[in-house]
Design a protein around this motif. Structure first.
Motif, PDB file in Angstrom:
ATOM      1  N   LEU A   1       0.820  -1.217   0.000  1.00  0.00           N
ATOM      2  CA  LEU A   1       0.000   0.000   0.000  1.00  0.00           C
ATOM      3  C   LEU A   1       0.854   1.268   0.000  1.00  0.00           C
ATOM      4  CD1 LEU A   1      -2.824  -0.969   2.538  1.00  0.00           C
ATOM      5  CD2 LEU A   1      -2.983  -0.874   0.040  1.00  0.00           C
TER       6      LEU A   1
ATOM      7  N   GLN B   1      -6.592   9.055   3.035  1.00  0.00           N
ATOM      8  CA  GLN B   1      -6.775   9.862   1.823  1.00  0.00           C
ATOM      9  C   GLN B   1      -5.668   9.593   0.805  1.00  0.00           C
ATOM     10  OE1 GLN B   1      -7.047  13.933   3.130  1.00  0.00           O
ATOM     11  NE2 GLN B   1      -8.953  13.582   4.242  1.00  0.00           N
ATOM     12  N   SER B   2      -4.543   9.089   1.295  1.00  0.00           N
ATOM     13  CA  SER B   2      -3.387   8.863   0.421  1.00  0.00           C
ATOM     14  C   SER B   2      -3.206   7.410   0.009  1.00  0.00           C
ATOM     15  CB  SER B   2      -2.110   9.324   1.135  1.00  0.00           C
ATOM     16  OG  SER B   2      -2.217  10.675   1.511  1.00  0.00           O
ATOM     17  N   ILE B   3      -3.851   6.497   0.728  1.00  0.00           N
ATOM     18  CA  ILE B   3      -3.692   5.068   0.444  1.00  0.00           C
ATOM     19  C   ILE B   3      -4.767   4.628  -0.548  1.00  0.00           C
ATOM     20  CG2 ILE B   3      -3.699   2.746   1.435  1.00  0.00           C
ATOM     21  CD1 ILE B   3      -2.905   3.999   4.101  1.00  0.00           C
ATOM     22  N   PRO B   4      -4.376   3.892  -1.573  1.00  0.00           N
ATOM     23  CA  PRO B   4      -5.352   3.462  -2.583  1.00  0.00           C
ATOM     24  C   PRO B   4      -6.177   2.255  -2.128  1.00  0.00           C
ATOM     25  CG  PRO B   4      -3.183   2.639  -3.148  1.00  0.00           C
ATOM     26  CD  PRO B   4      -3.016   3.465  -1.901  1.00  0.00           C
ATOM     27  N   ILE B   5      -7.027   2.456  -1.122  1.00  0.00           N
ATOM     28  CA  ILE B   5      -7.851   1.340  -0.659  1.00  0.00           C
ATOM     29  C   ILE B   5      -9.324   1.627  -0.916  1.00  0.00           C
ATOM     30  CG2 ILE B   5      -6.214   0.649   1.134  1.00  0.00           C
ATOM     31  CD1 ILE B   5      -8.084   1.884   3.203  1.00  0.00           C
ATOM     32  N   ASN B   6     -10.083   0.565  -0.945  1.00  0.00           N
ATOM     33  CA  ASN B   6     -11.531   0.670  -1.079  1.00  0.00           C
ATOM     34  C   ASN B   6     -12.070   1.363   0.170  1.00  0.00           C
ATOM     35  OD1 ASN B   6     -14.347  -0.119  -0.701  1.00  0.00           O
ATOM     36  ND2 ASN B   6     -14.022  -1.479  -2.453  1.00  0.00           N
ATOM     37  N   LYS B   7     -12.754   2.459  -0.023  1.00  0.00           N
ATOM     38  CA  LYS B   7     -13.219   3.265   1.116  1.00  0.00           C
ATOM     39  C   LYS B   7     -14.145   2.481   2.041  1.00  0.00           C
ATOM     40  CE  LYS B   7     -10.792   6.663  -0.250  1.00  0.00           C
ATOM     41  NZ  LYS B   7      -9.454   6.755   0.316  1.00  0.00           N
TER      42      LYS B   7
ATOM     43  N   SER C   1     -12.129   0.870   4.730  1.00  0.00           N
ATOM     44  CA  SER C   1     -11.243   1.718   5.531  1.00  0.00           C
ATOM     45  C   SER C   1     -11.466   1.545   7.030  1.00  0.00           C
ATOM     46  CB  SER C   1     -11.420   3.188   5.142  1.00  0.00           C
ATOM     47  OG  SER C   1     -12.739   3.612   5.402  1.00  0.00           O
TER      48      SER C   1
ATOM     49  N   SER D   1      -8.780  -0.352   8.730  1.00  0.00           N
ATOM     50  CA  SER D   1      -7.411   0.172   8.743  1.00  0.00           C
ATOM     51  C   SER D   1      -6.841   0.402  10.144  1.00  0.00           C
ATOM     52  CB  SER D   1      -7.320   1.447   7.902  1.00  0.00           C
ATOM     53  OG  SER D   1      -8.218   2.415   8.390  1.00  0.00           O
TER      54      SER D   1
END
Length: 200
Positions: A16, A36-42, A45, A48
């Motif tokens: 990530l 906001q900076s990590i390319p994950i499915n919201k 989150s 996380s």
């Protein structure tokens, strides 16, 4: 189980780009800033904080609390600085190779290897071929492995030539046989200019 969880969480953090995001930001970040900076499915989150808790407990990140609002901020540790992808002494490729299914799956075939005579190694039982065959047949895997070995050699060479010069000081000739790209041998020769190196 806990160690497996720690290892896979570390792999996830590298994939990530969490260490790089924190480093680029330049100072501790809140979880919301990280997200906001990590390319994950919201939608995912909400999980996380668990990931970050595992990574903090494994000493890859530290938590700092802002005195004004008590919001937790995350920051790098010396260990996570070794995971920065562009750093000269990064071990990120090594960690990713160690935790790649190609190299972890053989452990799931240990009993098969013990009970069947047709596999020479656990690796062969899991992958259908021997280790070096796999790397030869899959050039991308070979490059992946070579980069991992090079980054490991760079780190060890750095420590060796910085902190253990007295160990290599008496060597006059160095023969590097099967040493990948020669990273270690080059570092030793550069640290002690009187050395002669032969690489094969």
């Amino acid at each position: 189980m806990v160690r497996l969880c720690n290892s896979m969480s570390l792999k996830c953090a590298i994939q990530l780009g969490i260490p790089d995001i924190l480093h680029k930001h330049g100072h501790p970040m809140t979880l919301s800033q990280l997200l906001q900076s990590i390319p994950i499915n919201k939608a995912k989150s909400r999980m996380s904080p668990r990931l970050m808790r595992v990574l903090v407990n494994s000493n890859f990140f530290i938590e700092e609390k802002n005195s004004s609002n008590q919001e937790v901020h995350y920051w790098l540790t010396p260990a996570s600085r070794l995971l920065l992808k562009g750093a000269p002494l990064t071990v990120a490729p090594l960690v990713q190779v160690i935790l790649d299914p190609t190299f972890t799956n053989p452990w799931h075939h240990m009993s098969e290897w013990f009970t069947h005579e047709h596999h020479a190694t656990q690796f062969e039982a899991a992958n259908g071929c021997m280790f070096w065959e796999k790397l030869a047949n899959e050039p991308s895997m070979g490059r992946f492995f070579d980069e991992a070995m090079s980054c490991d050699a760079r780190l060890v060479a750095h420590v060796l030539t910085k902190d253990y010069k007295h160990v290599i000081g008496g060597i006059r000739t160095l023969v590097d046989v099967g040493g990948g790209d020669g990273t270690m041998a080059k570092a030793i020769v550069e640290a002690a200019a009187h050395h002669k190196m032969h690489s094969y």
